[in-house]
Motif scaffolding. Structure first.
Motif, PDB file in Angstrom:
ATOM      1  N   ARG A  54      13.415   0.599  50.611  1.00 20.96           N
ATOM      2  CA  ARG A  54      12.932   0.241  49.277  1.00 20.96           C
ATOM      3  C   ARG A  54      11.519  -0.334  49.345  1.00 20.96           C
ATOM      4  N   ASP A  55      11.268  -1.153  50.357  1.00 19.58           N
ATOM      5  CA  ASP A  55       9.942  -1.760  50.516  1.00 19.58           C
ATOM      6  C   ASP A  55       8.863  -0.705  50.748  1.00 19.58           C
ATOM      7  N   CYS A  56       9.273   0.454  51.254  1.00 19.61           N
ATOM      8  CA  CYS A  56       8.320   1.545  51.518  1.00 19.61           C
ATOM      9  C   CYS A  56       8.251   2.550  50.373  1.00 19.61           C
ATOM     10  N   GLY A  57       8.894   2.229  49.251  1.00 21.53           N
ATOM     11  CA  GLY A  57       8.814   3.107  48.086  1.00 21.53           C
ATOM     12  C   GLY A  57       9.966   4.074  47.922  1.00 21.53           C
ATOM     13  N   LEU A  58      10.941   4.020  48.827  1.00 22.04           N
ATOM     14  CA  LEU A  58      12.119   4.890  48.722  1.00 22.04           C
ATOM     15  C   LEU A  58      13.222   4.080  48.049  1.00 22.04           C
ATOM     16  N   VAL A  59      13.102   3.928  46.746  1.00 21.24           N
ATOM     17  CA  VAL A  59      13.955   2.997  46.005  1.00 21.24           C
ATOM     18  C   VAL A  59      15.258   3.640  45.551  1.00 21.24           C
ATOM     19  N   SER A  60      15.155   4.791  44.912  1.00 19.85           N
ATOM     20  CA  SER A  60      16.334   5.506  44.418  1.00 19.85           C
ATOM     21  C   SER A  60      16.321   6.916  44.990  1.00 19.85           C
ATOM     22  N   GLY A  61      17.514   7.466  45.218  1.00 17.67           N
ATOM     23  CA  GLY A  61      17.540   8.812  45.767  1.00 17.67           C
ATOM     24  C   GLY A  61      18.941   9.321  46.023  1.00 17.67           C
ATOM     25  N   ALA A  62      18.982  10.481  46.644  1.00 12.86           N
ATOM     26  CA  ALA A  62      20.257  11.117  46.980  1.00 12.86           C
ATOM     27  C   ALA A  62      20.034  12.030  48.177  1.00 12.86           C
TER      28      ALA A  62
ATOM     29  N   ALA B   4      10.301   6.173  43.721  1.00 14.59           N
ATOM     30  CA  ALA B   4      10.003   4.743  43.703  1.00 14.59           C
ATOM     31  C   ALA B   4      10.535   4.077  42.436  1.00 14.59           C
ATOM     32  N   ARG B   5      11.051   4.886  41.528  1.00 15.33           N
ATOM     33  CA  ARG B   5      11.564   4.329  40.277  1.00 15.33           C
ATOM     34  C   ARG B   5      12.913   3.641  40.506  1.00 15.33           C
ATOM     35  N   GLU B   6      13.109   2.529  39.833  1.00 18.23           N
ATOM     36  CA  GLU B   6      14.386   1.823  39.890  1.00 18.23           C
ATOM     37  C   GLU B   6      14.788   1.424  38.479  1.00 18.23           C
ATOM     38  N   SER B   7      15.676   2.194  37.904  1.00 16.55           N
ATOM     39  CA  SER B   7      16.132   1.915  36.553  1.00 16.55           C
ATOM     40  C   SER B   7      17.384   2.728  36.283  1.00 16.55           C
ATOM     41  N   ARG B   8      18.047   2.400  35.248  1.00 17.33           N
ATOM     42  CA  ARG B   8      19.225   3.178  34.847  1.00 17.33           C
ATOM     43  C   ARG B   8      18.820   4.613  34.544  1.00 17.33           C
ATOM     44  N   GLU B   9      17.619   4.760  33.971  1.00 15.17           N
ATOM     45  CA  GLU B   9      17.116   6.097  33.652  1.00 15.17           C
ATOM     46  C   GLU B   9      16.902   6.917  34.921  1.00 15.17           C
TER      47      GLU B   9
ATOM     48  N   ASN C 263      24.089   0.829  46.475  1.00 15.96           N
ATOM     49  CA  ASN C 263      24.144  -0.323  47.376  1.00 15.96           C
ATOM     50  C   ASN C 263      25.478  -0.430  48.104  1.00 15.96           C
ATOM     51  N   GLU C 264      26.555   0.005  47.462  1.00 21.97           N
ATOM     52  CA  GLU C 264      27.882  -0.150  48.074  1.00 21.97           C
ATOM     53  C   GLU C 264      28.093   0.714  49.305  1.00 21.97           C
ATOM     54  N   ILE C 265      27.293   1.752  49.497  1.00 19.04           N
ATOM     55  CA  ILE C 265      27.467   2.561  50.710  1.00 19.04           C
ATOM     56  C   ILE C 265      26.709   1.957  51.896  1.00 19.04           C
ATOM     57  N   PHE C 266      25.798   1.031  51.609  1.00 20.78           N
ATOM     58  CA  PHE C 266      25.067   0.326  52.664  1.00 20.78           C
ATOM     59  C   PHE C 266      25.724  -1.048  52.849  1.00 20.78           C
ATOM     60  N   LYS C 267      26.988  -1.037  53.299  1.00 21.11           N
ATOM     61  CA  LYS C 267      27.821  -2.233  53.256  1.00 21.11           C
ATOM     62  C   LYS C 267      27.532  -3.251  54.359  1.00 21.11           C
ATOM     63  N   GLY C 268      27.334  -2.786  55.583  1.00 23.10           N
ATOM     64  CA  GLY C 268      27.137  -3.714  56.692  1.00 23.10           C
ATOM     65  C   GLY C 268      25.752  -4.334  56.702  1.00 23.10           C
TER      66      GLY C 268
END
Length: 244
Positions: free
Chosen positions: A106-114, A133-138, A90-95
């Motif tokens: 995220r709403d379209c299923g692209l929740v976590s990634g690189a 689409a997964r969002e967790s520490r794991e 989240n910190e790189i999407f600052k503005g």
């Protein structure tokens, strides 16, 4: 099949369709439901050639393009200037605009990634984004664990695209090979030297200078000296430090 064999299978693909299917399978085996690969070749300073290979949701792709999000997406600007991978935090999407890109993705299923990049020897810049689409520490831990493999995938995918797509594109990269004299004449032309001045600098006739510049232009698919200089520089075919 070990990881290296898995990635090397991309080099056996003969069509874009085969490459898409193989990349999708590899990405999912690595734990990502979605991927997007894009490459830009600076065949022109104002109209670069772009190729996209994607299994992102179509609705998101369309919205992203129509909204011009590539111009504000921090992962795109990051990959354009460095080869270091970037995790979607989240910190790189600052503005405000950047945060909107993140929220809508995220709403379209692209929740976590690189995202990963590779910069080629002909001025091309490629980027691979892997998303889940997964969002967790794991999920974050899995992404970190896969960083090395994902970067390797990016490199193999770039080689496959180079062979299947870029070598057959509007300006085939593999077929442009300038002679040392052509490069030398182009470099001095880029410095603003006239044909007569270049002839005196490199100790050949002005007619021969013209011959080399015309040959270089023909190889690059352009029609005049200015275009030849621009394309040679943008594609990395000549470099300023060549002349000392």
């Amino acid at each position: 099949m070990n990881n290296l064999n898995l990635f090397e299978s991309l080099l056996n693909c003969e069509t874009v369709e085969e490459l898409h299917a193989s990349t999708t399978a590899i990405a999912r085996q690595m734990g990502f439901e979605h991927f997007l690969y894009g490459v830009q070749v600076n065949t022109s300073l104002t109209r670069p050639y772009r190729f996209i290979l994607s299994c992102y949701p179509e609705a998101w792709r369309k919205h992203y393009d129509e909204a011009g999000y590539a111009n504000i997406d921090p992962t795109v600007s990051h990959c354009a200037r460095t080869s270091i991978p970037i995790i979607w935090k989240n910190e790189i999407f600052k503005g405000r605009k950047e945060a909107r890109v993140r929220s809508e993705a995220r709403d379209c299923g692209l929740v976590s990634g690189a995202s990963f990049s590779v910069h080629g020897g002909h001025g091309e810049t490629a980027m691979l984004s892997l998303a889940t689409a997964r969002e967790s520490r794991e999920a974050q831990d899995d992404i970190i664990e896969m960083m090395g493999k994902a970067q390797l995938l990016t490199c193999y995918l770039q080689e496959a695209v180079q062979r299947i797509v870029l070598s057959k594109g509007p300006v085939p990269l593999k077929r442009i090979s300038l002679t040392e004299r052509e490069k030398e004449c182009l470099l001095w032309a880029a410095e603003g030297k006239t044909g007569w001045e270049i002839a005196n600098i490199v100790s050949i006739s002005e007619r021969t200078v013209t011959f080399h510049l015309q040959n270089a232009a023909q190889k690059m698919g352009v029609v005049n000296r200015q275009q030849a200089i621009s394309r040679a520089l943008s594609m990395g075919l000549i470099e300023p430090q060549t002349i000392v």
